[in-house]
Design a protein around this motif. Structure first.
Motif, mmCIF file in Angstrom:
data_model
loop_
_atom_site.group_PDB
_atom_site.id
_atom_site.type_symbol
_atom_site.label_atom_id
_atom_site.label_comp_id
_atom_site.label_asym_id
_atom_site.label_seq_id
_atom_site.Cartn_x
_atom_site.Cartn_y
_atom_site.Cartn_z
ATOM 1 N N TYR A 109 -18.000 -12.455 -27.313
ATOM 2 C CA TYR A 109 -19.433 -12.304 -27.521
ATOM 3 C C TYR A 109 -19.725 -11.870 -28.953
ATOM 4 N N SER A 110 -20.966 -12.068 -29.362
ATOM 5 C CA SER A 110 -21.439 -11.577 -30.651
ATOM 6 C C SER A 110 -22.941 -11.333 -30.518
ATOM 7 N N TRP A 111 -23.453 -10.546 -31.428
ATOM 8 C CA TRP A 111 -24.883 -10.231 -31.434
ATOM 9 C C TRP A 111 -25.540 -10.926 -32.608
ATOM 10 N N ARG A 112 -26.719 -11.458 -32.387
ATOM 11 C CA ARG A 112 -27.555 -12.012 -33.436
ATOM 12 C C ARG A 112 -28.904 -11.304 -33.296
ATOM 13 N N GLY A 113 -29.027 -10.187 -33.999
ATOM 14 C CA GLY A 113 -30.201 -9.342 -33.814
ATOM 15 C C GLY A 113 -30.145 -8.726 -32.426
ATOM 16 N N GLU A 114 -31.194 -8.927 -31.654
ATOM 17 C CA GLU A 114 -31.247 -8.417 -30.275
ATOM 18 C C GLU A 114 -30.625 -9.389 -29.268
ATOM 19 N N ASP A 115 -30.300 -10.594 -29.715
ATOM 20 C CA ASP A 115 -29.790 -11.620 -28.810
ATOM 21 C C ASP A 115 -28.264 -11.567 -28.709
ATOM 22 N N LEU A 116 -27.777 -11.770 -27.503
ATOM 23 C CA LEU A 116 -26.342 -11.774 -27.221
ATOM 24 C C LEU A 116 -25.868 -13.216 -27.090
ATOM 25 N N LEU A 117 -24.814 -13.577 -27.830
ATOM 26 C CA LEU A 117 -24.201 -14.903 -27.714
ATOM 27 C C LEU A 117 -22.892 -14.758 -26.951
ATOM 28 N N LEU A 118 -22.713 -15.566 -25.924
ATOM 29 C CA LEU A 118 -21.487 -15.545 -25.126
ATOM 30 C C LEU A 118 -20.760 -16.876 -25.280
ATOM 31 N N ASP A 119 -19.455 -16.805 -25.528
ATOM 32 C CA ASP A 119 -18.606 -17.991 -25.502
ATOM 33 C C ASP A 119 -17.945 -18.008 -24.133
ATOM 34 N N CYS A 120 -18.244 -19.027 -23.346
ATOM 35 C CA CYS A 120 -17.804 -19.077 -21.948
ATOM 36 C C CYS A 120 -16.892 -20.265 -21.671
ATOM 37 N N GLU B 268 -35.023 -16.752 -20.549
ATOM 38 C CA GLU B 268 -34.455 -15.995 -21.664
ATOM 39 C C GLU B 268 -32.957 -16.261 -21.851
ATOM 40 N N VAL B 269 -32.413 -17.186 -21.069
ATOM 41 C CA VAL B 269 -31.009 -17.581 -21.186
ATOM 42 C C VAL B 269 -30.985 -19.064 -21.566
ATOM 43 N N VAL B 270 -30.356 -19.370 -22.702
ATOM 44 C CA VAL B 270 -30.383 -20.734 -23.239
ATOM 45 C C VAL B 270 -28.954 -21.224 -23.477
ATOM 46 N N LEU B 271 -28.703 -22.451 -23.050
ATOM 47 C CA LEU B 271 -27.420 -23.094 -23.325
ATOM 48 C C LEU B 271 -27.473 -23.638 -24.752
ATOM 49 N N VAL B 272 -26.713 -23.014 -25.659
ATOM 50 C CA VAL B 272 -26.732 -23.386 -27.072
ATOM 51 C C VAL B 272 -25.869 -24.613 -27.322
ATOM 52 N N SER B 273 -24.681 -24.646 -26.723
ATOM 53 C CA SER B 273 -23.789 -25.793 -26.893
ATOM 54 C C SER B 273 -22.891 -25.945 -25.673
ATOM 55 N N GLN C 270 -23.178 -28.707 -23.336
ATOM 56 C CA GLN C 270 -23.938 -29.251 -22.204
ATOM 57 C C GLN C 270 -23.039 -29.952 -21.176
ATOM 58 N N THR C 271 -22.071 -30.756 -21.644
ATOM 59 C CA THR C 271 -21.220 -31.510 -20.712
ATOM 60 C C THR C 271 -19.762 -31.055 -20.751
ATOM 61 N N SER C 272 -19.513 -29.892 -21.330
ATOM 62 C CA SER C 272 -18.150 -29.376 -21.472
ATOM 63 C C SER C 272 -17.980 -28.105 -20.646
ATOM 64 N N ARG C 273 -16.742 -27.739 -20.371
ATOM 65 C CA ARG C 273 -16.486 -26.441 -19.736
ATOM 66 C C ARG C 273 -16.618 -25.309 -20.748
ATOM 67 N N GLN C 274 -16.447 -25.640 -22.035
ATOM 68 C CA GLN C 274 -16.568 -24.651 -23.113
ATOM 69 C C GLN C 274 -18.031 -24.591 -23.527
ATOM 70 N N LYS C 275 -18.664 -23.458 -23.304
ATOM 71 C CA LYS C 275 -20.100 -23.342 -23.559
ATOM 72 C C LYS C 275 -20.410 -22.125 -24.405
ATOM 73 N N ARG C 276 -21.520 -22.200 -25.112
ATOM 74 C CA ARG C 276 -22.064 -21.031 -25.816
ATOM 75 C C ARG C 276 -23.471 -20.829 -25.261
ATOM 76 N N VAL C 277 -23.743 -19.593 -24.852
ATOM 77 C CA VAL C 277 -25.016 -19.250 -24.231
ATOM 78 C C VAL C 277 -25.641 -18.106 -25.010
ATOM 79 N N ALA C 278 -26.966 -18.187 -25.218
ATOM 80 C CA ALA C 278 -27.713 -17.112 -25.877
ATOM 81 C C ALA C 278 -28.581 -16.410 -24.827
ATOM 82 N N ILE C 279 -28.513 -15.077 -24.822
ATOM 83 C CA ILE C 279 -29.321 -14.270 -23.905
ATOM 84 C C ILE C 279 -30.246 -13.413 -24.760
ATOM 85 N N SER C 280 -31.551 -13.607 -24.596
ATOM 86 C CA SER C 280 -32.542 -12.875 -25.395
ATOM 87 C C SER C 280 -32.673 -11.442 -24.895
ATOM 88 N N ALA C 281 -32.367 -10.500 -25.771
ATOM 89 C CA ALA C 281 -32.544 -9.061 -25.514
ATOM 90 C C ALA C 281 -32.153 -8.648 -24.091
#
Length: 97
Positions: A5-16, A66-71, A73-84
């Motif tokens: 995971y990483s933070w971008r301001g108040e948003d949390l990015l998860l590599d799943c 408030e949960v967005v799929l960043v990258s 879409q068709t892969s098992r490897q995903k990046r998700v952004a969670i707003s605050a």
């Protein structure tokens, strides 16, 4: 090891790493440097992605919009952004900046 995971301001990015079609839903530790998440929905017609976003929204105490799929879409490897996120699941040991 880089955290999943990483933070971008108040948003949390998860590599799943998603495991669709699992017998139960939940966090399943790490898969390499990604957070493994089990989802019971099959990987067809976006069902697994929808279930993933709903599961993460509930787990982090936010609405589904408030949960967005960043990258990934068709892969098992995903990046998700969670707003605050309003809560952080204890089992993930995520630290706020």
């Amino acid at each position: 090891m880089t955290p999943f995971y990483s933070w971008r301001g108040e948003d949390l990015l998860l590599d799943c790493h998603l495991q669709p079609g699992a017998s139960r839903i939940g966090f399943a530790g790490l898969h390499g440097e990604r957070l493994k998440i089990r989802i019971s929905a099959p990987p067809v017609d976006g069902k697994a992605n929808s279930m993933l976003l709903a599961f993460l929204a509930k787990s982090f105490g936010v609405s589904k919009r408030e949960v967005v799929l960043v990258s990934g879409q068709t892969s098992r490897q995903k990046r998700v952004a969670i707003s605050a996120p309003r809560q952080l699941p204890e089992e993930l040991a995520i630290q706020r900046p």
